[in-house]
Design an enzyme around this catalytic site. Structure first.
Site, mmCIF file in Angstrom:
data_model
loop_
_atom_site.group_PDB
_atom_site.id
_atom_site.type_symbol
_atom_site.label_atom_id
_atom_site.label_comp_id
_atom_site.label_asym_id
_atom_site.label_seq_id
_atom_site.Cartn_x
_atom_site.Cartn_y
_atom_site.Cartn_z
ATOM 1 N N CYS A 1 -7.195 -4.737 -10.115
ATOM 2 C CA CYS A 1 -5.988 -4.302 -9.412
ATOM 3 C C CYS A 1 -4.823 -4.337 -10.397
ATOM 4 C CB CYS A 1 -5.728 -5.218 -8.219
ATOM 5 S SG CYS A 1 -4.310 -4.729 -7.213
ATOM 6 N N SER B 1 -1.037 3.858 2.038
ATOM 7 C CA SER B 1 -0.640 2.643 2.759
ATOM 8 C C SER B 1 0.035 3.077 4.061
ATOM 9 C CB SER B 1 0.320 1.810 1.902
ATOM 10 O OG SER B 1 -0.336 1.303 0.765
ATOM 11 N N LEU B 2 -0.757 3.198 5.110
ATOM 12 C CA LEU B 2 -0.257 3.765 6.365
ATOM 13 C C LEU B 2 0.354 2.691 7.262
ATOM 14 C CD1 LEU B 2 -0.026 6.377 8.017
ATOM 15 C CD2 LEU B 2 -2.251 5.809 9.037
ATOM 16 N N HIS B 3 -0.470 1.800 7.790
ATOM 17 C CA HIS B 3 -0.058 0.573 8.474
ATOM 18 C C HIS B 3 0.572 0.752 9.855
ATOM 19 C CE1 HIS B 3 -1.068 -1.116 4.680
ATOM 20 N NE2 HIS B 3 -0.012 -0.631 4.060
ATOM 21 N N ASN C 1 -2.494 -10.963 4.754
ATOM 22 C CA ASN C 1 -2.534 -12.140 3.895
ATOM 23 C C ASN C 1 -1.159 -12.796 3.889
ATOM 24 O OD1 ASN C 1 -5.297 -11.854 2.802
ATOM 25 N ND2 ASN C 1 -4.489 -9.948 1.958
ATOM 26 N N CYS D 1 5.064 -7.151 2.852
ATOM 27 C CA CYS D 1 4.510 -7.295 1.505
ATOM 28 C C CYS D 1 5.372 -8.228 0.666
ATOM 29 C CB CYS D 1 4.420 -5.916 0.845
ATOM 30 S SG CYS D 1 3.771 -5.957 -0.843
ATOM 31 N N GLU E 1 1.718 -9.126 -12.607
ATOM 32 C CA GLU E 1 0.442 -9.740 -12.267
ATOM 33 C C GLU E 1 -0.646 -8.679 -12.164
ATOM 34 O OE1 GLU E 1 1.638 -13.834 -9.989
ATOM 35 O OE2 GLU E 1 1.389 -12.059 -8.732
ATOM 36 N N GLY F 1 4.375 -2.663 -7.384
ATOM 37 C CA GLY F 1 5.050 -1.397 -7.603
ATOM 38 C C GLY F 1 4.473 -0.234 -6.819
ATOM 39 N N GLU F 2 5.245 0.839 -6.752
ATOM 40 C CA GLU F 2 4.838 2.105 -6.133
ATOM 41 C C GLU F 2 4.485 3.080 -7.258
ATOM 42 O OE1 GLU F 2 3.745 5.278 -4.769
ATOM 43 O OE2 GLU F 2 4.176 3.877 -3.130
ATOM 44 N N CYS G 1 9.190 -3.921 -7.349
ATOM 45 C CA CYS G 1 8.765 -2.748 -6.588
ATOM 46 C C CYS G 1 9.975 -1.953 -6.130
ATOM 47 C CB CYS G 1 7.933 -3.163 -5.371
ATOM 48 S SG CYS G 1 7.195 -1.750 -4.494
ATOM 49 N N CYS H 1 -4.236 -8.901 -1.230
ATOM 50 C CA CYS H 1 -3.406 -7.727 -0.977
ATOM 51 C C CYS H 1 -2.067 -8.132 -0.368
ATOM 52 C CB CYS H 1 -4.153 -6.789 -0.028
ATOM 53 S SG CYS H 1 -3.254 -5.294 0.375
ATOM 54 N N SER I 1 -3.031 4.067 -4.943
ATOM 55 C CA SER I 1 -2.510 3.811 -3.602
ATOM 56 C C SER I 1 -1.007 4.055 -3.576
ATOM 57 C CB SER I 1 -2.807 2.364 -3.190
ATOM 58 O OG SER I 1 -2.221 2.070 -1.932
ATOM 59 N N CYS J 1 8.725 -2.802 1.759
ATOM 60 C CA CYS J 1 7.803 -2.976 2.878
ATOM 61 C C CYS J 1 7.911 -4.409 3.399
ATOM 62 C CB CYS J 1 6.381 -2.656 2.446
ATOM 63 S SG CYS J 1 6.193 -0.952 1.842
#
Length: 398
Positions: free
Chosen positions: A136, A253-255, A330, A150, A123, A199-200, A143, A373, A231, A147
Site C-alpha cells: 500500500c 472510495s464510495l462509502h 478501523n 479517515c 507511511e 493522499g489522493e 492528504c 485502511c 484508488s 474524509c
C-alpha cells in the site's frame, strides 16, 4: 450523523510546501528518456546515452542496486562520474512496525534540499497473504481531502510526492523483504501494488502516472498493470485519464449511496456528486468483467450500513462492471465513528452477493500498529517560527 467538526469541511486543502530537491538529485523516478537527458547534461555522448540509460534502468529497477558501485557492467570511470552528479537513493526507513498478523508498516523519511524544514515523512504498508503480497503506497504527504472517517484526512496536506518518492516506496519494500531479481527461490513477495496509502492519487496525477509506468515496466520492477490498483475518492476529470494513460485497475472510495451523506463522509462529493462519478466509471477505458472496478465501502454503524443502503447500492451500480469491497471501519484516536456490527456486515454483503455482485469483506490487517485502511498518518509537521529562526541563525554562523 452530523459532521464531527460541527461544520462543513472544506472540499480540498492546499499544499503547505513545494518539493525542494536534494543538492545531488536521484535518478529514481525518471523515464528512460529523462535519464538520457541527465546523462547528456554531464557530457555523455549522444551515441552512448540510450545504452547507458538501459544499463541504469536494469540496475536500478531489475537488480535493485543501492549505489553506482554495484553497477559492475558500467565502466569504473562512468560510475565515478555518475556518483559525482547523481544518487539512486530511496526514502530512509525511520521506523518499522510488524503487526501480530505479519503486516509491516514503514515510516519513510524523504530526502530534501530544504534545510529549514523538518524532513517530510510518509507511511507505506506491506500486507502478506497466502497467495499474494500487497504493498500500500502513498501519493502525498498528508492528504488533499477531508474524509471524516479517515485518519489521514485529519492531517494537513504538506505536499505532493514526486514520481521518484512513489517508486522509492516500492524499492524500499523490495530492499527490506529481499525481493529483487536475485532471490534464490525465484518468487516475489511484493506481487500487488495499491495506491491506497496517504493522499489522493488523482490530485497528484502526473507523478503517480510516471511512477506506476515504471513499476509496471517489464524490464524493471515488472508488476503487471492488472496487479496495480489506483484508488480515488472521485476526482472525476482524471478518472478517464487514468484508464488512458496508466491502464491500471480502478477503485472508487464510495462509502455512501446518497449525496447528502457522501457530502459529509467524502466532502469532494460536493464538487463531483455520485451521478457524475458513476458516469465516469461507466466510461472508464478498458473496464470489463475481467477488469472490474472496485467500489470501496467502509461499514459505519448506524450511518451507511442499512439494507436500504445495500439495495440502493445495487441499483446505482447497474450497468457497471463492478465488485464491492466492504471494509469494516478501523478505529483511530479521536474518531466518533464505530464499526458496524458483524451480523449487519454479513447481511449487507449477502444482499449484494445475491444481487450478482462480488462483495468480499476486507479482513482488517495491521490494526494493532495503525496500519489498516484509513489509519495512516505521518508525524510530518512544519517547523515553528522559533525553530526556523534558530536554524537560520545557525546557518548564518557556519
Amino acid at each position: 450523523m452530523t459532521s464531527q467538526s460541527g461544520a462543513s469541511a472544506p472540499l480540498e486543502k492546499l499544499p503547505l510546501e513545494t518539493y525542494v530537491p536534494p543538492a545531488k538529485p536521484s535518478l529514481i523516478g525518471l523515464s528512460r528518456a529523462e535519464i538520457a537527458d541527465r546523462l547528456g547534461e554531464i557530457g555523455v555522448a549522444p551515441s552512448q546515452r540510450k545504452m547507458r540509460s538501459q544499463q541504469l534502468w536494469h540496475w536500478m529497477y531489475f537488480r535493485g542496486a543501492e549505489n553506482f558501485a554495484e553497477m559492475t557492467s558500467i565502466s569504473k570511470d562512468m560510475r565515478a562520474e555518475l556518483e559525482q552528479h547523481f544518487t539512486v537513493d530511496r526514502p530512509e526507513v525511520v521506523a518499522e512496525q510488524i503487526s501480530n498478523d505479519g503486516t509491516r508498516k514503514w515510516l519513510l523519511r524523504l530526502p530534501s534540499g530544504d534545510k529549514l524544514e523538518r524532513p517530510h515523512e510518509v507511511e507505506c504498508v506491506y500486507i502478506p497473504e497466502t497467495d499474494r503480497g500487497t504493498l500500500c503506497v502513498s501519493s502525498q504527504v498528508g492528504c488533499t481531502l477531508n474524509c471524516s472517517f479517515c485518519h489521514t484526512g485529519t492531517q494537513r496536506l504538506v505536499r505532493n510526492l514526486t514520481a521518484g518518492e512513489i517508486v522509492g516506496q516500492v524499492m524500499v519494500a523490495r530492499d527490506r523483504l529481499n525481493d529483487w531479481a536475485d532471490r534464490e527461490d525465484g518468487t516475489r513477495r511484493v506481487t500487488n501494488v495499491v495506491m491506497m496509502g496517504m493522499g489522493e492519487p488523482l490530485y497528484n496525477f502526473d507523478a503517480v502516472r510516471d511512477a506506476l509506468l515504471i513499476v509496471a515496466d517489464n524490464e524493471g520492477i515488472g508488476i503487471s498493470r492488472r496487479r496495480i490498483t489506483l484508488s480515488t475518492s472521485g476526482v472525476v476529470p482524471n478518472i478517464k485519464r487514468t484508464g488512458e494513460e496508466i491502464g491500471v485497475m480502478l477503485a472508487i472510495s464510495l462509502h455512501a449511496v446518497r449525496d447528502e451523506l457522501r457530502n459529509e463522509l467524502v466532502p469532494l462529493n460536493r464538487k463531483y456528486p455520485i451521478a457524475e462519478l458513476l458516469q465516469a466509471c461507466r466510461d472508464y477505458p478498458g473496464a470489463s468483467n475481467a477488469r472490474r472496478i472496485t467500489f470501496e465501502y467502509v461499514m459505519l454503524k448506524g450511518v451507511n450500513d442499512s439494507l436500504d443502503d445495500a439495495k440502493l447500492l445495487v441499483k446505482m451500480l447497474k450497468g457497471i462492471h463492478a465488485k464491492i469491497n466492504l471494509i469494516p471501519f478501523n478505529p483511530w484516536p479521536g474518531t466518533a465513528y464505530e464499526c458496524s456490527d458483524w451480523d449487519q456486515i454479513e447481511k449487507f454483503s449477502e444482499y449484494i452477493f445475491n444481487a450478482g455482485y462480488s462483495s468480499p469483506v476486507r479482513t482488517p490487517r495491521g490494526r494493532d500498529i495503525l496500519a489498516a485502511c484509513g489509519q495512516l498518518k505521518s508525524e510530518t509537521e512544519k517547523l515553528s517560527v522559533r525553530e526556523r529562526q534558530a536554524l537560520r541563525a545557525m546557518a548564518m554562523t557556519d
